[in-house]
Design an enzyme around this catalytic site. Structure first.
Site, PDB file in Angstrom:
ATOM      1  N   SER A  59       0.799  -1.226   0.000  1.00 50.86           N
ATOM      2  CA  SER A  59       0.000   0.000   0.000  1.00 50.86           C
ATOM      3  C   SER A  59       0.832   1.276   0.000  1.00 50.86           C
ATOM      4  CB  SER A  59      -0.947   0.012   1.208  1.00 50.86           C
ATOM      5  OG  SER A  59      -0.223  -0.072   2.424  1.00 50.86           O
ATOM      6  N   ASP A 351      -2.273   8.623   7.705  1.00 53.59           N
ATOM      7  CA  ASP A 351      -3.219   7.813   8.471  1.00 53.59           C
ATOM      8  C   ASP A 351      -2.441   6.916   9.427  1.00 53.59           C
ATOM      9  OD1 ASP A 351      -2.210   5.773   6.899  1.00 53.59           O
ATOM     10  OD2 ASP A 351      -4.036   5.447   5.735  1.00 53.59           O
ATOM     11  N   HIS A 354       0.483   5.163   6.778  1.00 54.51           N
ATOM     12  CA  HIS A 354       1.130   5.712   5.584  1.00 54.51           C
ATOM     13  C   HIS A 354       1.566   7.160   5.756  1.00 54.51           C
ATOM     14  CE1 HIS A 354      -1.865   2.613   4.375  1.00 54.51           C
ATOM     15  NE2 HIS A 354      -0.799   2.127   3.768  1.00 54.51           N
TER      16      HIS A 354
END
Length: 385
Positions: A59, A351, A354
């Site tokens: 991600s 967040d 990340h």
């Protein structure tokens, strides 16, 4: 009526002929294109340093491959992408990812497309195969739903090579020469710890392996995967260390240590993996993979520096997500349509997991033009060799 019928019939014939001409023209162009590519390497656009850029990972660099699959690991909704020109594309941050920023430094005029949407000639300039929640091990991240593991990403690249071979009319030497000039990025391992080894309620790996044995097992699998990329044509490869994930908001929201705010148990496990990965790079460069040039990118050191010296980089908040839920905004990632922090330039983390766009840009610039976090050379040197 008769005249009208003749007119309609002629119109249909004309349309069929036009379609046939367009089809034959396209086939001829592909044929000529293939002949050209089999004899002369395509010219780079002005300012672009490598012909293509292929990206593998999770991600941290996924740019939309998870949008169409059944998973909790997706980011194609606001406020993700709030500062990105294309909006919520599936990037797990507010704007550009690290590889987006790096692609711009390499001179690419547009972002590298996700593999899920890359088609035809687009593949000549690369593709992004990364998938949120993915890991080196196939089962990693299954607690969140579907994903594309590193094994599957390598297989997808193999399919891409087969498609590229058609553009080179089966000339393997020309294709190999072309891919040898391209840049490859691989960032894996974070989820093998976060969404596998240190999740004992869902996975058995922590009881099946000691910390040292698990790092060795990961490195053995990863060495095989990177060697497969090499066999498919990769020669200039960036591999990243796992970041200091014991200090991300997700861990800070759960860990209650007496002498440190970070979960050093996780950090120490990560260091074992990173140390072995750097040795792997040395072995690859030392002749294990002839002609290969690997660069080790130390995400652990960079994330530690950004956290320890946040103020000097312009960050006022280094322990909380710009959006999220719970302590440190780290218990749940950004909710759909949630209002994020206003001054995102001052936050290290977007967040629970990340970094923000500004953190990604800082790291891209540092790793591109200096050796602060790269070994044995920086990325600009790798691209131009």
């Amino acid at each position: 009526m008769f005249t009208t019928a003749i007119f309609v019939r002629k119109l249909v014939v004309l349309k069929m002929m036009k379609h046939l001409v367009l089809t034959l023209t396209w086939m001829l162009w592909l044929s000529l294109c293939g002949r050209c590519m089999s004899q002369v390497q395509p010219r780079l656009p002005p300012g672009q340093q490598v012909p293509c850029f292929f990206i593998f990972g999770d991600s941290l660099v996924d740019n939309g491959n998870n949008n169409g699959i059944l998973t909790l690991a997706r980011a194609n909704y606001r406020p993700y992408g709030i500062d990105f020109p294309g909006g919520a594309t599936g990037r797990f941050t507010n704007g550009r990812t690290y590889v987006d920023a790096l692609a711009q430094l390499l001179g690419f005029r547009t972002y590298i497309p996700p593999h899920s949407r890359a088609r035809g000639l687009d593949l000549l300039r690369g593709a992004n195969y990364a998938s949120g929640a993915a890991g080196i091990r196939d089962e990693t991240g299954s607690n969140l739903g579907a994903h594309t593991s590193m094994n599957d990403q390598v297989a997808n690249f193999g399919d891409t090579v087969q498609q590229l071979r058609r553009f080179f009319r089966g000339d393997n030497d020309s294709l190999s020469s072309y891919l040898g000039k391209c840049l490859f990025f691989s960032g894996m391992g974070s989820n093998d710890y976060l969404n596998n080894y240190f999740m004992p309620d869902f996975y058995s790996t922590s009881s099946d392996f000691t910390v040292k044995a698990f790092a060795s097992a990961l490195l053995q699998d990863y060495s095989r995967q990177l060697s497969q990329l090499y066999s498919l044509g990769a020669r200039k490869v960036i591999v990243t260390a796992v970041g200091q994930i014991g200090c991300i908001p997700y861990q800070l929201a759960r860990f209650h240590g007496n002498s440190t705010r970070c979960n050093e148990k996780i950090n120490n496990a990560i260091l074992l993996f990173n140390s072995g990965l750097k040795k792997m790079v040395q072995n690859f460069n030392g002749g294990q993979l002839p002609g290969a040039k690997f660069v080790f990118l130390d995400f652990y050191l960079s994330s530690s520096d950004l956290s320890s010296n946040g103020a000097s980089f312009g960050f006022d908040v280094i322990d909380k997500g710009c959006c999220g839920v719970g302590k440190n905004n780290g218990q749940i990632t950004c909710l759909p349509m949630q209002q994020p922090c206003e001054n995102r330039q001052k936050y290290l983390f977007w967040d629970a997991f990340h970094p923000t766009e500004v953190a990604n840009i800082l790291l891209a610039k540092a790793s591109y033009s200096s050796q602060s976090y790269t070994y044995p050379i920086n990325i600009q040197e790798l691209a131009t060799q």
